[in-house]
Design a protein around this motif. Structure first.
Motif, PDB file in Angstrom:
ATOM      1  N   MET A  33       1.126  -1.367  -0.049  1.00  0.00           N
ATOM      2  CA  MET A  33      -0.114  -0.063   0.358  1.00  0.00           C
ATOM      3  C   MET A  33       0.701   1.298   0.017  1.00  0.00           C
ATOM      4  SD  MET A  33      -2.905  -1.347  -0.042  1.00  0.00           S
ATOM      5  CE  MET A  33      -3.799  -0.108   0.229  1.00  0.00           C
ATOM      6  N   GLY A  34       0.427   1.908  -0.757  1.00  0.00           N
ATOM      7  CA  GLY A  34       1.308   3.373  -0.939  1.00  0.00           C
ATOM      8  C   GLY A  34       0.343   4.286  -0.991  1.00  0.00           C
ATOM      9  N   TRP A  35       1.246   5.604  -0.278  1.00  0.00           N
ATOM     10  CA  TRP A  35       0.384   7.236  -0.305  1.00  0.00           C
ATOM     11  C   TRP A  35       0.879   7.914  -1.099  1.00  0.00           C
ATOM     12  CZ3 TRP A  35      -3.991   7.728   2.121  1.00  0.00           C
ATOM     13  CH2 TRP A  35      -4.996   6.751   2.910  1.00  0.00           C
ATOM     14  N   ALA A  48       4.442   7.825   0.943  1.00  0.00           N
ATOM     15  CA  ALA A  48       5.239   6.811   1.984  1.00  0.00           C
ATOM     16  C   ALA A  48       4.477   5.334   1.244  1.00  0.00           C
ATOM     17  CB  ALA A  48       4.818   6.680   3.526  1.00  0.00           C
ATOM     18  N   ALA A  49       5.019   3.963   1.422  1.00  0.00           N
ATOM     19  CA  ALA A  49       4.540   3.076   1.014  1.00  0.00           C
ATOM     20  C   ALA A  49       4.848   2.060   2.121  1.00  0.00           C
ATOM     21  CB  ALA A  49       5.121   2.540  -0.101  1.00  0.00           C
ATOM     22  N   CYS A  95      -4.827   6.834  -1.693  1.00  0.00           N
ATOM     23  CA  CYS A  95      -3.343   5.161  -1.684  1.00  0.00           C
ATOM     24  C   CYS A  95      -3.962   4.627  -2.944  1.00  0.00           C
ATOM     25  CB  CYS A  95      -4.768   5.226  -0.644  1.00  0.00           C
ATOM     26  SG  CYS A  95      -6.448   4.671  -0.716  1.00  0.00           S
ATOM     27  N   ALA A  96      -3.198   3.786  -2.466  1.00  0.00           N
ATOM     28  CA  ALA A  96      -2.756   2.912  -3.808  1.00  0.00           C
ATOM     29  C   ALA A  96      -2.423   1.595  -3.660  1.00  0.00           C
ATOM     30  CB  ALA A  96      -1.528   3.908  -4.680  1.00  0.00           C
ATOM     31  N   ALA A  97      -2.794   0.682  -4.552  1.00  0.00           N
ATOM     32  CA  ALA A  97      -1.867  -0.676  -3.728  1.00  0.00           C
ATOM     33  C   ALA A  97      -0.917  -1.299  -5.453  1.00  0.00           C
ATOM     34  CB  ALA A  97      -3.188  -1.323  -4.039  1.00  0.00           C
ATOM     35  N   SER A 104       7.684   0.266  -3.521  1.00  0.00           N
ATOM     36  CA  SER A 104       7.974   1.516  -4.002  1.00  0.00           C
ATOM     37  C   SER A 104       7.203   2.121  -4.395  1.00  0.00           C
ATOM     38  CB  SER A 104       7.516   0.595  -5.176  1.00  0.00           C
ATOM     39  OG  SER A 104       7.864   1.742  -6.641  1.00  0.00           O
ATOM     40  N   PRO A 105       8.480   3.138  -4.244  1.00  0.00           N
ATOM     41  CA  PRO A 105       7.838   4.716  -4.525  1.00  0.00           C
ATOM     42  C   PRO A 105       7.669   5.575  -5.688  1.00  0.00           C
ATOM     43  CG  PRO A 105      10.159   4.693  -4.314  1.00  0.00           C
ATOM     44  CD  PRO A 105       9.862   3.873  -4.279  1.00  0.00           C
ATOM     45  N   GLN A 106       7.600   4.264  -7.161  1.00  0.00           N
ATOM     46  CA  GLN A 106       7.446   5.061  -8.368  1.00  0.00           C
ATOM     47  C   GLN A 106       6.014   4.055  -8.711  1.00  0.00           C
ATOM     48  OE1 GLN A 106       9.888   5.969  -9.562  1.00  0.00           O
ATOM     49  NE2 GLN A 106      11.033   5.903  -8.520  1.00  0.00           N
ATOM     50  N   GLN A 107       5.246   5.770  -8.787  1.00  0.00           N
ATOM     51  CA  GLN A 107       3.171   5.549  -9.103  1.00  0.00           C
ATOM     52  C   GLN A 107       3.376   4.516 -10.294  1.00  0.00           C
ATOM     53  OE1 GLN A 107       1.813   9.306  -9.339  1.00  0.00           O
ATOM     54  NE2 GLN A 107       3.309  10.476  -9.140  1.00  0.00           N
ATOM     55  N   ASN A 108       3.952   3.930 -10.858  1.00  0.00           N
ATOM     56  CA  ASN A 108       3.170   3.170 -11.867  1.00  0.00           C
ATOM     57  C   ASN A 108       3.665   1.570 -11.970  1.00  0.00           C
ATOM     58  OD1 ASN A 108       6.515   2.775 -12.318  1.00  0.00           O
ATOM     59  ND2 ASN A 108       7.156   3.773 -14.332  1.00  0.00           N
ATOM     60  N   GLN A 109       4.105   0.827 -10.192  1.00  0.00           N
ATOM     61  CA  GLN A 109       3.782   0.157  -9.909  1.00  0.00           C
ATOM     62  C   GLN A 109       2.669   0.300  -9.433  1.00  0.00           C
ATOM     63  OE1 GLN A 109       6.938  -2.368  -9.798  1.00  0.00           O
ATOM     64  NE2 GLN A 109       7.800  -1.038 -10.954  1.00  0.00           N
TER      65      GLN A 109
END
Length: 123
Positions: A33-35, A48-49, A95-97, A104-109
């Motif tokens: 999970m990333g923010w 953060a992730a 938030c993203a999954a 990872s800090p990379q959005q495309n992940q």
């Protein structure tokens, strides 16, 4: 997986909030999970992730020591505790999954994104 971010609001500088990201489905524990956040007129940036196992945490330099990411797999929810807020933290927080991700800090992940929650910090 569907994500619902919440917990944003208007706070004074130095204040705190706890952002939540509730996920649907029974496979939440397999997702990192990333923010991320996007301030007006700026590109979206990593905040953060946390890895799918919870064993790896990753923070942007600008929030280290102030923000804490965590997860509760029993509640299908990830959290971002944001302390000592500054006006420059004002942004929409997303938030993203990322399935089986390592934080990872990379959005495309990230494959899935929530709708965002607004955080506004007044000086």
């Amino acid at each position: 997986v569907q994500l619902q971010a919440s917990g944003g609001g208007l706070v004074q500088a130095g204040g705190s909030l706890r952002l939540s990201c509730a996920a649907s489905g029974r496979t939440f524990s397999s997702y990192a999970m990333g923010w991320f956040r996007q301030a007006p007129g700026k590109e979206r940036e990593f905040v953060a992730a946390i890895s799918w196992s919870g064993g790896t945490l990753n923070y942007a330099d600008s929030v280290k020591g102030r923000f804490t990411i965590s997860r509760d797999n029993a509640k299908n929810t990830a959290y971002l505790q944001v302390n000592t807020l500054k006006p420059e933290d004002t942004a929409v927080y997303y938030c993203a999954a990322d399935q089986w991700g390592l934080g990872s800090p990379q959005q495309n992940q990230y494959d899935y994104w929530g709708q965002g929650t607004q955080v506004t910090v007044s000086s």
